[in-house]
Write a protein that holds these residues in place. Structure first.
Motif, short mmCIF file in Angstrom:
data_model
loop_
_atom_site.label_atom_id
_atom_site.label_comp_id
_atom_site.label_asym_id
_atom_site.label_seq_id
_atom_site.Cartn_x
_atom_site.Cartn_y
_atom_site.Cartn_z
N ALA A 125 0.82 -1.22 0.00
CA ALA A 125 0.00 0.00 0.00
C ALA A 125 0.85 1.26 0.00
O ALA A 125 0.43 2.31 -0.50
N GLU A 126 2.06 1.19 0.53
CA GLU A 126 2.94 2.36 0.58
C GLU A 126 3.94 2.38 -0.58
O GLU A 126 4.88 3.17 -0.58
N GLY A 127 3.76 1.47 -1.54
CA GLY A 127 4.66 1.46 -2.70
C GLY A 127 5.90 0.62 -2.50
O GLY A 127 6.86 0.75 -3.27
N GLY A 128 5.92 -0.22 -1.49
CA GLY A 128 7.11 -1.02 -1.20
C GLY A 128 7.14 -2.32 -2.00
O GLY A 128 6.11 -2.91 -2.31
N THR A 129 8.37 -2.76 -2.32
CA THR A 129 8.59 -4.04 -2.97
C THR A 129 9.28 -4.97 -1.98
O THR A 129 10.33 -4.64 -1.44
N ASP A 130 8.69 -6.12 -1.76
CA ASP A 130 9.20 -7.12 -0.80
C ASP A 130 10.22 -7.99 -1.53
O ASP A 130 9.86 -8.76 -2.42
N ILE A 131 11.49 -7.84 -1.19
CA ILE A 131 12.56 -8.46 -1.97
C ILE A 131 13.39 -9.43 -1.13
O ILE A 131 13.77 -9.12 0.00
N VAL A 132 13.65 -10.60 -1.71
CA VAL A 132 14.52 -11.60 -1.08
C VAL A 132 15.84 -11.61 -1.84
O VAL A 132 15.87 -11.92 -3.03
N GLN A 133 16.93 -11.22 -1.17
CA GLN A 133 18.24 -11.22 -1.81
C GLN A 133 18.95 -12.53 -1.53
O GLN A 133 19.10 -12.93 -0.38
N ILE A 134 19.39 -13.17 -2.62
CA ILE A 134 20.03 -14.48 -2.50
C ILE A 134 21.34 -14.51 -3.29
O ILE A 134 21.62 -13.61 -4.08
N ALA A 135 22.12 -15.56 -3.10
CA ALA A 135 23.33 -15.77 -3.88
C ALA A 135 22.94 -16.21 -5.29
O ALA A 135 22.03 -17.02 -5.45
N PRO A 136 23.64 -15.70 -6.32
CA PRO A 136 23.32 -16.10 -7.70
C PRO A 136 23.28 -17.62 -7.90
O PRO A 136 22.38 -18.14 -8.57
N ALA A 137 24.23 -18.33 -7.31
CA ALA A 137 24.30 -19.78 -7.53
C ALA A 137 23.12 -20.52 -6.90
O ALA A 137 22.90 -21.70 -7.20
#
Ligand SMILES: [Zn+2]
Ligand SMILES: [Zn+2]
Length: 210
Positions: free
Chosen positions: A55-67
């Motif tokens: 609702a506030e314009g946020g993106t829920d992001i999971v950062q992981i290792a490329p491999a």
């Protein structure tokens, strides 16, 4: 400290054409953070996927290792977008415009995946809840607590994760780049200045378009 069993987490675009799997998934092996920046907002508006913003314009992001990320199906439906000639490469599907990973060049090894591609329940069980929010100055309406200013804890955690992935050889294989040439595996579009500017009215902190 709680310990978690690392699991596999399957991801899928909205229409199901593109599928992938994240191995070594656990709250300790990733950074799950809600990003309120106007670039993340602009990207989802460009894709026509503002439904993925909170609702506030946020993106829920999971950062992981490329491999840790492998696509198992529909690789011919992956393409990349850059909002400007520099900055993040934002990968998405062409079938249904689902974002499937933000990256920098492979020299900075991480992939940031929108949590909804795992499904809400799977994201929660595999990665735990978001551990913080960043760049709240672009939030629409009231910025979430702790999201404005610099969150040193989150920043240090992100840096140490990326360094660790690099040192432990988790940069390769990379789901979006050739190992030998360092070139992108998928077609890439860069927005013109005009196209980038046209997205600003949709984005926080004070959007003037809907
Ligand atoms: Zn799709
Ligand atoms: Zn962002």
């Amino acid at each position: 400290m709680a310990t978690y069993l690392a699991t596999e987490a399957k991801l899928s675009c909205r229409c199901g054409e593109v599928e992938g799997v994240v191995t070594n998934a656990s709250p300790q092996t990733v950074n799950r953070v809600v990003c309120y920046c106007d670039d993340c907002q602009a990207f989802l508006h460009r894709l026509g996927r503002a439904d993925l913003l909170n609702a506030e314009g946020g993106t829920d992001i999971v950062q992981i290792a490329p491999a840790s990320l492998t696509f198992t199906r529909g690789q011919d439906r992956i393409a990349g977008l850059r909002l400007t000639r520099r900055g993040l490469l934002r990968w998405h599907t062409t079938c249904c415009n689902t974002p499937v990973g933000n990256t920098l060049s492979p020299a900075v090894p991480f992939v940031g995946i929108v949590a909804q591609t795992f499904g809400a329940e799977r994201a929660q069980s595999a990665f735990g809840a978001p551990i913080g929010a960043i760049l709240g100055k672009y939030a629409i309406g009231t910025a979430p607590a702790g999201s404005t200013g610099i969150n040193l804890g989150l920043l240090l955690r992100a840096i140490s994760k990326v360094l660790g992935w690099r040192l432990r050889g988790r940069a390769w294989p990379h789901p979006f780049f050739h190992k030998q040439t360092r070139e992108p595996l998928y077609p890439l579009t860069v927005l013109s200045n005009e196209q980038r500017e046209a997205l600003r009215p949709y984005c926080g902190p004070l959007p003037t378009a809907r």
